[in-house]
Design a protein around this motif. Structure first.
Motif, PDB file in Angstrom:
ATOM      1  N   LYS A 309     -16.863   8.853  -4.954  1.00 29.71           N
ATOM      2  CA  LYS A 309     -15.938   9.996  -4.857  1.00 29.71           C
ATOM      3  C   LYS A 309     -15.553  10.271  -3.405  1.00 29.71           C
ATOM      4  O   LYS A 309     -14.394  10.490  -3.077  1.00 29.71           O
ATOM      5  CB  LYS A 309     -16.620  11.248  -5.413  1.00 29.71           C
ATOM      6  CG  LYS A 309     -16.188  11.617  -6.792  1.00 29.71           C
ATOM      7  CD  LYS A 309     -16.661  13.018  -7.216  1.00 29.71           C
ATOM      8  CE  LYS A 309     -17.831  13.578  -6.465  1.00 29.71           C
ATOM      9  NZ  LYS A 309     -18.954  14.068  -7.228  1.00 29.71           N
ATOM     10  N   HIS A 310     -16.567  10.275  -2.533  1.00 26.27           N
ATOM     11  CA  HIS A 310     -16.307  10.579  -1.116  1.00 26.27           C
ATOM     12  C   HIS A 310     -15.389   9.534  -0.487  1.00 26.27           C
ATOM     13  O   HIS A 310     -14.464   9.867   0.257  1.00 26.27           O
ATOM     14  CB  HIS A 310     -17.623  10.646  -0.329  1.00 26.27           C
ATOM     15  CG  HIS A 310     -18.493  11.796  -0.737  1.00 26.27           C
ATOM     16  ND1 HIS A 310     -19.856  11.742  -0.727  1.00 26.27           N
ATOM     17  CD2 HIS A 310     -18.168  13.034  -1.184  1.00 26.27           C
ATOM     18  CE1 HIS A 310     -20.345  12.905  -1.162  1.00 26.27           C
ATOM     19  NE2 HIS A 310     -19.335  13.693  -1.438  1.00 26.27           N
ATOM     20  N   ALA A 311     -15.670   8.268  -0.766  1.00 27.69           N
ATOM     21  CA  ALA A 311     -14.854   7.198  -0.175  1.00 27.69           C
ATOM     22  C   ALA A 311     -13.399   7.331  -0.621  1.00 27.69           C
ATOM     23  O   ALA A 311     -12.474   7.208   0.181  1.00 27.69           O
ATOM     24  CB  ALA A 311     -15.419   5.838  -0.573  1.00 27.69           C
ATOM     25  N   GLU A 312     -13.212   7.612  -1.888  1.00 27.26           N
ATOM     26  CA  GLU A 312     -11.850   7.737  -2.417  1.00 27.26           C
ATOM     27  C   GLU A 312     -11.127   8.925  -1.775  1.00 27.26           C
ATOM     28  O   GLU A 312      -9.952   8.822  -1.396  1.00 27.26           O
ATOM     29  CB  GLU A 312     -11.934   7.923  -3.939  1.00 27.26           C
ATOM     30  CG  GLU A 312     -10.596   7.823  -4.635  1.00 27.26           C
ATOM     31  CD  GLU A 312     -10.746   7.970  -6.138  1.00 27.26           C
ATOM     32  OE1 GLU A 312     -11.541   7.219  -6.746  1.00 27.26           O
ATOM     33  OE2 GLU A 312     -10.081   8.855  -6.701  1.00 27.26           O
ATOM     34  N   SER A 313     -11.828  10.012  -1.628  1.00 25.27           N
ATOM     35  CA  SER A 313     -11.216  11.211  -1.075  1.00 25.27           C
ATOM     36  C   SER A 313     -10.834  11.022   0.407  1.00 25.27           C
ATOM     37  O   SER A 313      -9.725  11.386   0.829  1.00 25.27           O
ATOM     38  CB  SER A 313     -12.195  12.376  -1.282  1.00 25.27           C
ATOM     39  OG  SER A 313     -12.017  13.350  -0.314  1.00 25.27           O
ATOM     40  N   VAL A 314     -11.711  10.433   1.194  1.00 23.68           N
ATOM     41  CA  VAL A 314     -11.397  10.242   2.618  1.00 23.68           C
ATOM     42  C   VAL A 314     -10.330   9.152   2.784  1.00 23.68           C
ATOM     43  O   VAL A 314      -9.463   9.244   3.661  1.00 23.68           O
ATOM     44  CB  VAL A 314     -12.685   9.931   3.432  1.00 23.68           C
ATOM     45  CG1 VAL A 314     -12.346   9.670   4.890  1.00 23.68           C
ATOM     46  CG2 VAL A 314     -13.670  11.095   3.331  1.00 23.68           C
ATOM     47  N   ALA A 315     -10.360   8.140   1.925  1.00 17.93           N
ATOM     48  CA  ALA A 315      -9.303   7.118   1.972  1.00 17.93           C
ATOM     49  C   ALA A 315      -7.941   7.756   1.702  1.00 17.93           C
ATOM     50  O   ALA A 315      -6.945   7.439   2.366  1.00 17.93           O
ATOM     51  CB  ALA A 315      -9.587   6.014   0.945  1.00 17.93           C
ATOM     52  N   THR A 316      -7.895   8.676   0.752  1.00 21.72           N
ATOM     53  CA  THR A 316      -6.630   9.360   0.447  1.00 21.72           C
ATOM     54  C   THR A 316      -6.170  10.178   1.653  1.00 21.72           C
ATOM     55  O   THR A 316      -4.988  10.152   2.021  1.00 21.72           O
ATOM     56  CB  THR A 316      -6.796  10.272  -0.794  1.00 21.72           C
ATOM     57  OG1 THR A 316      -7.324   9.499  -1.864  1.00 21.72           O
ATOM     58  CG2 THR A 316      -5.461  10.871  -1.213  1.00 21.72           C
ATOM     59  N   ASP A 317      -7.105  10.875   2.286  1.00 20.66           N
ATOM     60  CA  ASP A 317      -6.754  11.637   3.499  1.00 20.66           C
ATOM     61  C   ASP A 317      -6.214  10.710   4.584  1.00 20.66           C
ATOM     62  O   ASP A 317      -5.285  11.061   5.318  1.00 20.66           O
ATOM     63  CB  ASP A 317      -7.990  12.375   4.044  1.00 20.66           C
ATOM     64  CG  ASP A 317      -8.363  13.566   3.174  1.00 20.66           C
ATOM     65  OD1 ASP A 317      -7.533  13.964   2.332  1.00 20.66           O
ATOM     66  OD2 ASP A 317      -9.485  14.078   3.329  1.00 20.66           O
ATOM     67  N   ASP A 318      -6.805   9.528   4.691  1.00 21.88           N
ATOM     68  CA  ASP A 318      -6.337   8.610   5.736  1.00 21.88           C
ATOM     69  C   ASP A 318      -4.923   8.112   5.432  1.00 21.88           C
ATOM     70  O   ASP A 318      -4.075   8.054   6.326  1.00 21.88           O
ATOM     71  CB  ASP A 318      -7.298   7.417   5.905  1.00 21.88           C
ATOM     72  CG  ASP A 318      -7.152   6.792   7.287  1.00 21.88           C
ATOM     73  OD1 ASP A 318      -6.120   7.019   7.948  1.00 21.88           O
ATOM     74  OD2 ASP A 318      -8.068   6.076   7.730  1.00 21.88           O
TER      75      ASP A 318
END
Ligand code: ZN
Length: 357
Positions: A309-318
């Motif tokens: 979940k965290h990886a997906e969320s920060v990837a989206t922010d990037d």
């Protein structure tokens, strides 16, 4: 990922023929589900659709067809067509190149090892990651250049160059590209730049927690627990600096997190030599032979501490940051409203001089 979307022939493909987000991993999980019903896939594992989900989440201002051309997986009934974000997992060349997926930047400090030396140095890991950043910078640069053809010198939209009535081909070759419509070329280059960045969050320990119930080791690398995008993917800034300057800056950022790692991918070529696959023995692996372990969030690592979940969320922010930076670069590089019109031409499905003021 479900069994019906897995191409049957994929199981017998050569190992180097990688699929999106490592479909081979998902296939291994699918196979496990088929034969050992008790084995469950990780709840938040990255699957082939994750690139699509991240990219769509980052581009709310895109109209439907343009978004599909940028972010979709397989496009409708045409299995030979796909969104630009998937381009680096397709064909014979890109899937095997470490630098398009931010792989092989693995390292574990001696303090975590029970004696002995890790097979790679911190400098080697950093150099691999720099190559991934450089690839993204080059693709960013190419995307800015390709945008020039979207809008004529008098500020008029080049209708032919923005036409999406047939699929974009996304078939650039590393040794020279096959020109397509300018809009497709921009998307293709952005897709290659952003794919690697999205992969970084899935393949690295940037946002991860390590498994607290096991000692840190090559099979349980440390987690950096970051909640914001990595500072060394500032493509726009780097594109306007000399290579030596941005490399020094990016290295300084990477040096702040000496435990930073991505996994060794055994189906990719070592240092892009096109001859030898990586020897991942004794190293942090992208995934293990069963497709369940490894550092990638395509396996069980996704379930530890909400890692998937965290990886997906920060990837989206990037990717939100990347899209904003790309627009800013178009406005700066193409002044007097041309850049603004290019943005409209990219986000609108049938842009005209009337609809894009
Ligand atoms: Zn990839």
């Amino acid at each position: 990922m479900n069994a019906s979307s897995a191409p049957r022939f994929a199981m017998t493909r050569p190992a180097r023929h990688r699929r999106p987000w490592r479909t081979r991993t998902a296939l291994a999980i699918t196979a496990a589900l088929a034969y050992i019903p008790a084995v469950a896939a990780p709840a938040h594992a990255f699957g082939p659709g994750t690139h699509t989900k991240i990219t769509e989440g980052a581009l709310p201002d895109f109209q439907a067809k343009s978004l599909e051309a940028m972010a979709a997986g397989d496009l409708g009934v045409n299995k030979e067509a796909w969104g630009a974000i998937r381009g680096s997992d397709r064909g014979d060349y890109y899937p095997n190149q470490t630098r398009y997926h931010c792989d092989d930047a693995d390292y574990l400090a001696a303090g975590y090892l029970k004696g002995g030396q890790y097979p790679r140095t911190r400098q080697q890991a950093t150099a691999e990651l720099l190559a991934c950043v450089q690839t993204a910078v080059e693709e960013f640069h190419a995307a800015v250049a390709a945008a020039d053809k979207l809008v004529g010198s008098k500020g008029n939209i080049n209708t032919k160059e923005v036409d999406l009535s047939s699929w974009c081909k996304y078939n650039d070759k590393p040794d020279g590209k096959e020109p397509d419509r300018a809009k497709c070329e921009v998307f293709e280059h952005l897709g290659r730049a952003w794919h690697g960045i999205e992969d970084f969050y899935s393949h690295s320990n940037w946002t991860d927690h390590a498994n607290p119930n096991q000692p840190i080791s090559v099979t349980n690398p440390p987690g950096l627990q970051k909640t914001a995008p990595a500072p060394f993917f500032t493509l726009r800034a780097y594109n306007n600096q000399s290579t030596a300057t941005w490399e020094a800056e990016a290295t300084k950022e990477m040096d702040k997190t000496p435990d930073l790692a991505t996994g060794c991918a055994h189906d990719e070529y070592e240092h892009d030599d096109q001859k030898h696959h990586n020897d991942c023995t004794g190293r942090i692996n992208h995934y293990d032979v069963n497709g369940k372990g490894g550092l990638s969030k395509e396996g069980s690592r996704a379930d530890t501490g909400g890692n998937g979940k965290h990886a997906e969320s920060v990837a989206t922010d990037d990717i939100k940051r990347q899209w904003k930076d790309f627009q800013d670069e178009l406005r700066a590089k193409y002044p007097h409203g041309r850049g603004e019109k290019m943005i409209c031409a990219l986000t609108h499905d049938a842009p005209t001089d009337a609809t894009c003021k």
